[in-house]
Design a protein around this motif. Structure first.
Motif, short mmCIF file in Angstrom:
data_model
loop_
_atom_site.label_atom_id
_atom_site.label_comp_id
_atom_site.label_asym_id
_atom_site.label_seq_id
_atom_site.Cartn_x
_atom_site.Cartn_y
_atom_site.Cartn_z
N UNK A 786 0.84 -1.21 0.00
CA UNK A 786 0.00 0.00 0.00
C UNK A 786 0.87 1.25 0.00
N UNK A 787 2.07 1.15 0.60
CA UNK A 787 2.96 2.32 0.70
C UNK A 787 3.46 2.79 -0.66
N UNK A 788 3.42 1.92 -1.66
CA UNK A 788 3.88 2.25 -3.01
C UNK A 788 2.67 2.47 -3.90
N UNK A 789 2.38 3.71 -4.28
CA UNK A 789 1.17 3.98 -5.06
C UNK A 789 1.16 3.32 -6.43
N UNK A 790 2.32 2.88 -6.90
CA UNK A 790 2.39 2.25 -8.23
C UNK A 790 2.26 0.73 -8.17
N UNK A 791 2.23 0.17 -6.96
CA UNK A 791 2.22 -1.29 -6.84
C UNK A 791 0.85 -1.86 -7.20
N UNK A 792 0.88 -3.09 -7.67
CA UNK A 792 -0.36 -3.81 -7.92
C UNK A 792 -0.69 -4.61 -6.67
N UNK A 793 -1.86 -4.38 -6.10
CA UNK A 793 -2.20 -4.98 -4.82
C UNK A 793 -2.71 -6.39 -4.97
N UNK A 794 -2.37 -7.22 -3.98
CA UNK A 794 -2.98 -8.54 -3.89
C UNK A 794 -4.39 -8.38 -3.31
N UNK A 795 -5.26 -9.36 -3.53
CA UNK A 795 -6.67 -9.18 -3.15
C UNK A 795 -6.90 -8.84 -1.68
N UNK A 796 -6.03 -9.30 -0.77
CA UNK A 796 -6.26 -9.07 0.66
C UNK A 796 -5.72 -7.73 1.14
N UNK A 797 -4.84 -7.10 0.39
CA UNK A 797 -4.11 -5.93 0.90
C UNK A 797 -5.01 -4.69 0.95
N UNK A 798 -4.88 -3.95 2.05
CA UNK A 798 -5.71 -2.76 2.21
C UNK A 798 -5.09 -1.81 3.23
N UNK A 799 -5.48 -0.56 3.13
CA UNK A 799 -4.96 0.51 3.97
C UNK A 799 -5.36 0.33 5.43
N UNK A 800 -6.57 -0.14 5.69
CA UNK A 800 -7.04 -0.26 7.07
C UNK A 800 -6.15 -1.19 7.87
N UNK A 801 -5.85 -2.36 7.36
CA UNK A 801 -5.03 -3.29 8.12
C UNK A 801 -3.59 -2.79 8.24
N UNK A 802 -3.07 -2.15 7.20
CA UNK A 802 -1.73 -1.56 7.30
C UNK A 802 -1.70 -0.54 8.44
N UNK A 803 -2.69 0.36 8.45
CA UNK A 803 -2.62 1.49 9.38
C UNK A 803 -3.04 1.11 10.80
N UNK A 804 -3.92 0.16 10.98
CA UNK A 804 -4.24 -0.25 12.35
C UNK A 804 -3.04 -0.94 12.98
N UNK A 805 -2.28 -1.68 12.18
CA UNK A 805 -1.05 -2.28 12.71
C UNK A 805 -0.02 -1.18 13.00
#
Length: 954
Positions: A786-805
């Motif tokens: 998520x930190x790389x705006x150009x990356x292609x995300x995997x289906x599970x990846x999301x900002x909420x889980x990144x930021x709550x951690x």
């Protein structure tokens, strides 16, 4: 300093507003300019042997006593003009609702030409003026911070002596006596950054904010909500700098002009008050969509956004389409315009503004997706989008008559909470209830409390608060509930009648209430005295006392009370309060007395229940939080455990969890075993378990316990959380294992509840077991793409889980804290709408101090950052109320600092929160806070809202 003030400054002055010498002097002072005011001040001194300031100050406290509205309004004009042009200022002046007078003139049609040049903007205003049953000779037009070039009446240019521009008005001394005439004014304004009102600069854009009384900073007119006008607007600007030029209504011709300039025409045929005027100009991209109305006609949806942020618009557009559909289904009305434009502004004081067909938002409450918004933010976007759209009917097409009655916010926010539950279920309803507990009740029980129908105010900004929005919407919920209890289906019928009778009008609470009464009267029913809710001040309390509990029989006494915190805590008598109860078996959870809903309308009720069961029973109360009241009933731990496990109402279960935690903090040893049972029970849904492991805030605990020793509460909360972590570790670990994170991310309530439960478990476990902090970091890394705006995300990846951690890592002072902060700054340090979350994490940490509120990514000129960093710290009660008073000094410093550039934000985002608990905190801290309040109060040029707030507290 005005003439003579040094000589007679100590003289006691007592002048009546009816003094025969006063009226001509008030007229002169109201019309004074910077060049002429000195001679007027000398006349005051000669007439009263006192300065004008002393005379005005002697009258201001007595203005509310007069019944002569004309004199009161003249006095107000004189005082405002004096304060604007003199170095001295009077004590704050109140506006009294009883002094409302209909406008002597109306302007039913307005034409504007807004010509934007490099350093100034030329505004041509063409008014069709209509007499409103008035023979008044002169015409008073609101005009603030405008330089008047020329004035024309019925096409003829006036001589300079035929009109006068004061600090706040344009006064045309003699106008035609016929019923209608035209006025044309050419003026110059200078848009600037800072205050974010009128027409102002936000980065490279020009943006407007006119509510409540700042249209007068843009064009000359009658700037009050009961003056409705159709409007035509032409915006002329440089094509390269301002390729997009938006305003209300339908887009007309676009004309190419010389010098690389263009003129964009807009026509809004629906009459509206001036506070709903809007325009936005700048370089921006547009994302388009279409909504098909129930009539089959299409609405064009256009969301204008900074270039590069188009990908963040999909959630907001989807929320809008859901809101449009919901309103059609729930209220039978479709959107009446052909287009709806939405614009997120990076620097915006308000949450959003419902300008007719051109809604402007603070960026953080409109833009967000799986790469940039946490679950809570996505729910907020849904609420705000719904709220602003629902204003179409309650606020725009039917508007307020006077700022003392903000019924439009009350009704609209109630509809928005209905929409919240429609989209996110009880997850959002519990959030909405939390808002009234944490935001409304403390304010409503303070010296700054007020009723929904406000009798007086010093600035209308004071009324746009949690009492109006959050408390008001819950009062309207109670109204709708009472109506449905009296006659099923009557609420919807009443709203239909209200829309039919008041379309295109400026109205008051009484118009809504009349529609409700007419509807019930058609069934030979009545609402009784429900309208007392609109006048009451403070928070009603319902006390429940068990009277009889034996096999097959249960009875209890319900008492109500509502003390007025601004009138010596006087009892205000009984209200009509919707109330619900049921009885469940403590052993099995089976319902032995089905839910029953009644209306409490007396100070005390005895309620008797008979049932066919020998089981011990538990009383379940106030399902769904059906009225904005504090409920007092002494539950045992086993009662609360039974409600949490067996009750069917999610609110009641959540409330039981809160009370369990409170009792645990108070040392009840039965609580943790009960919590273990609740967390293990398969009968308890994920939502309730998630709330049980996410402890109530210090504010909520303060309301439950009645203590405002916030530092002690915060410490007790932390100690008890550690005990729960240790003694419930096994079940917390099991919950994590049995509730895995979804493999494919979706922004729905089911997944949000799962993520909430997992974060709560990880927060508790990581505080006692370093291996779980490693687990937190591992999850953080799983979502790091998520930190790389150009990356292609995997289906599970999301900002909420990144930021709550990330929040757990930052707030628990993990060894990886600096690494995470650096990574977040590298990704979003230049993106205020996203980086605000990082600032809020740091400001909400239990270890945060005023000295920590320095961050390399913080921009003090960005309102999103001010709210995320400073406002969040003020809400972090355990940290803000430190024993040395450093938090209070920090708040005072920032209020004074922000006052210089953005007084509205200084009041709303800082002062309104900083001092609300002054009367309730321990004496030692009161003394520290008082010192800082007095320092703020004495600061020259402090806003009247802040002065009023502090004066009431002191």
């Amino acid at each position: 300093m005005e003439p003579g003030s040094a000589i007679i400054a100590e003289r006691q002055v007592n002048v009546s507003i009816t003094d025969h010498r006063l009226l001509p002097l008030l007229n002169e002072l109201a019309l004074a300019t910077a060049d002429s005011v000195e001679s007027v001040l000398i006349k005051f001194t000669e007439a009263f042997q006192a300065t004008a300031q002393e005379v005005l100050n002697s009258i201001i406290p007595k203005v509310g006593d007069t019944t002569d509205a004309a004199i009161a309004n003249l006095f107000s004009r004189a005082v405002k003009n004096y304060n604007a042009i003199c170095n001295e200022t009077t004590i704050p002046l109140k506006v009294y609702a009883k002094h409302y007078l209909p406008a002597p003139f109306l302007t039913p049609d307005i034409g504007l030409v807004i010509d934007v040049k490099e350093d100034k903007t030329y505004v041509k205003t063409c008014l069709k003026v209509k007499r409103n049953n008035s023979q008044q000779e002169s015409l008073l037009l609101d005009a603030k911070e405008q330089t008047i070039v020329d004035v024309h009446v019925n096409g003829s240019q006036l001589l300079p002596e035929q009109y006068r521009k004061t600090a706040n008005e344009l006064v045309i001394f003699i106008v035609p006596q016929e019923g209608e005439f035209t006025v044309e004014v050419n003026a110059i304004i200078v848009p600037k950054a800072g205050e974010n009102v009128g027409l102002y600069k936000s980065g490279e854009w020009l943006v407007t904010q006119c509510e409540p009384q700042d249209a007068r900073r843009i064009f000359v007119g009658i700037d009050r909500p009961d003056n409705l006008a159709t409007m035509r607007v032409a915006i002329i600007a440089d094509k390269d700098k301002y390729p997009v030029c938006l305003s209300n209504g339908n887009k007309g011709d676009v004309k190419e002009l010389g010098g690389n300039r263009h003129a964009v025409m807009w026509d809004d045929p629906f009459p509206k008050p001036s506070y709903l005027f809007a325009c936005v100009m700048g370089k921006m991209a547009v994302v388009k969509d279409v909504f098909t109305r129930m009539s089959g006609k299409n609405v064009s949806i256009e969301l204008y956004v900074e270039n590069g942020k188009e990908s963040r618009t999909a959630h907001a557009i989807e929320c809008l389409k859901k809101a449009m559909k919901f309103y059609e289904q729930a209220y039978g009305r479709e959107y009446p315009f052909d287009n709806l434009k939405l614009v997120p502004v990076p620097n915006y004081n308000m949450g959003a503004m419902e300008n007719q067909s051109l809604i402007i938002f603070k960026e953080s409450v409109l833009l967000g997706d799986r790469r940039s918004a946490m679950d809570e933010s996505l729910r907020l976007i849904s609420h705000v989008v719904g709220h602003e759209f629902f204003h179409t009917w309650t606020g725009n097409l039917i508007t307020v008559e006077d700022w003392s009655e903000l019924w439009k916010e009350v009704v609209t926010d109630f509809i928005a909470t209905q929409f919240d539950v429609h989209v996110f279920g009880m997850l959002k309803r519990i959030e909405d209830v939390t808002a009234i507990l944490e935001r409304t009740f403390p304010l409503a029980d303070s010296p700054n409390s007020h009723s929904l129908i406000v009798k007086s105010y010093q600035s209308s900004h004071e009324i746009f608060d949690a009492i109006t929005y959050v408390g008001g919407r819950e009062i309207f919920r109670a109204l709708s509930t009472c109506m449905e209890l009296i006659q099923e289906g009557s609420y919807g019928q009443a709203m239909t009648l209200f829309f039919k009778e008041n379309f295109g009008k400026a109205v008051r609470f009484t118009h809504i209430y009349d529609a409700c009464e007419k509807t019930l009267n058609s069934y030979r029913m009545t609402l009784g005295n429900f309208d007392k809710w609109f006048e009451k001040v403070g928070t009603p309390v319902i006390s429940v006392e068990q009277a009889l509990n034996e096999p097959g029989n249960f009875s209890f006494i319900v008492s109500q009370s509502c003390l007025n915190p601004i009138d010596d805590n006087k009892e205000q008598g009984s209200l009509m309060i919707p109330f619900s109860f049921e009885l469940i078996s403590k052993q099995t959870g089976e319902v032995v007395q089905p839910k029953e809903s009644i209306i409490l309308n007396e100070m005390q009720h005895l309620i008797k229940c008979s049932f066919d069961s020998d089981d011990d029973v538990v009383l379940v109360l106030q399902h769904g939080f059906c009225a904005p009241v504090k409920l007092k009933f002494d539950y045992s731990v086993s009662d609360l455990e039974a409600i949490a496990i067996h009750a069917t109402d999610a609110y009641c279960r959540w409330d039981a969890c809160k009370q369990l935690i409170q009792k645990g903090m108070e040392g009840d040893e039965l609580v943790i075993p009960a919590m273990n049972k609740v967390l293990k029970s398969e009968k308890v849904p994920v939502l309730i378990k998630g709330y049980l492991v996410d402890f109530p805030s210090v504010r909520t605990l303060s309301l439950q316990t009645g203590s405002c020793d916030f530092a002690t509460l915060a410490s007790s909360r932390k100690i008890f959380a550690q005990r729960v972590s240790e003694e419930c570790k096994e079940v917390l670990m099991q919950l994590l294992e049995n509730t895995p994170a979804p493999e494919v991310y979706e922004a729905n309530s089911e997944q949000m509840e799962i993520r909430k439960l997992r974060v709560g478990c990880l927060t508790l476990l990581s505080g006692i077991d370093e291996s779980y902090m490693d687990k937190v970091y591992e999850i953080y890394q799983r979502h790091a793409a998520i930190l790389d705006p150009t990356s292609e995300l995997e289906p599970h990846q999301n900002y909420d889980e990144l930021m709550t951690m990330a929040r757990i890592i930052l707030q628990e002072n993990s060894l990886r804290k600096e690494e995470v902060i650096d990574a977040l700054y590298a990704a979003w340090g230049k993106d205020p709408a996203v980086y605000k979350d990082v600032l809020a994490f740091q400001a909400s940490a239990s270890t945060c101090t005023a000295a920590d509120l320095v961050n390399k990514g913080f921009d003090p000129t960005c309102m999103m950052h001010v709210q995320a960093f400073y406002t969040t710290f003020l809400k972090n009660l355990g940290a803000y109320h430190d024993v040395e008073g450093k938090g209070y000094k920090f708040a005072a410093d920032k209020i004074i600092e922000l006052m210089r550039t953005n007084p509205q934000s200084a009041y709303k985002d800082l002062a309104a929160l900083a001092f609300v608990d002054y009367r309730k905190i321990p004496a030692a801290q009161q003394a520290l806070m008082r010192t800082e309040m007095e320092r703020v109060r004495k600061t020259r040029g402090m806003s009247p809202e802040i002065v009023s707030l502090i004066d009431k507290l002191l």
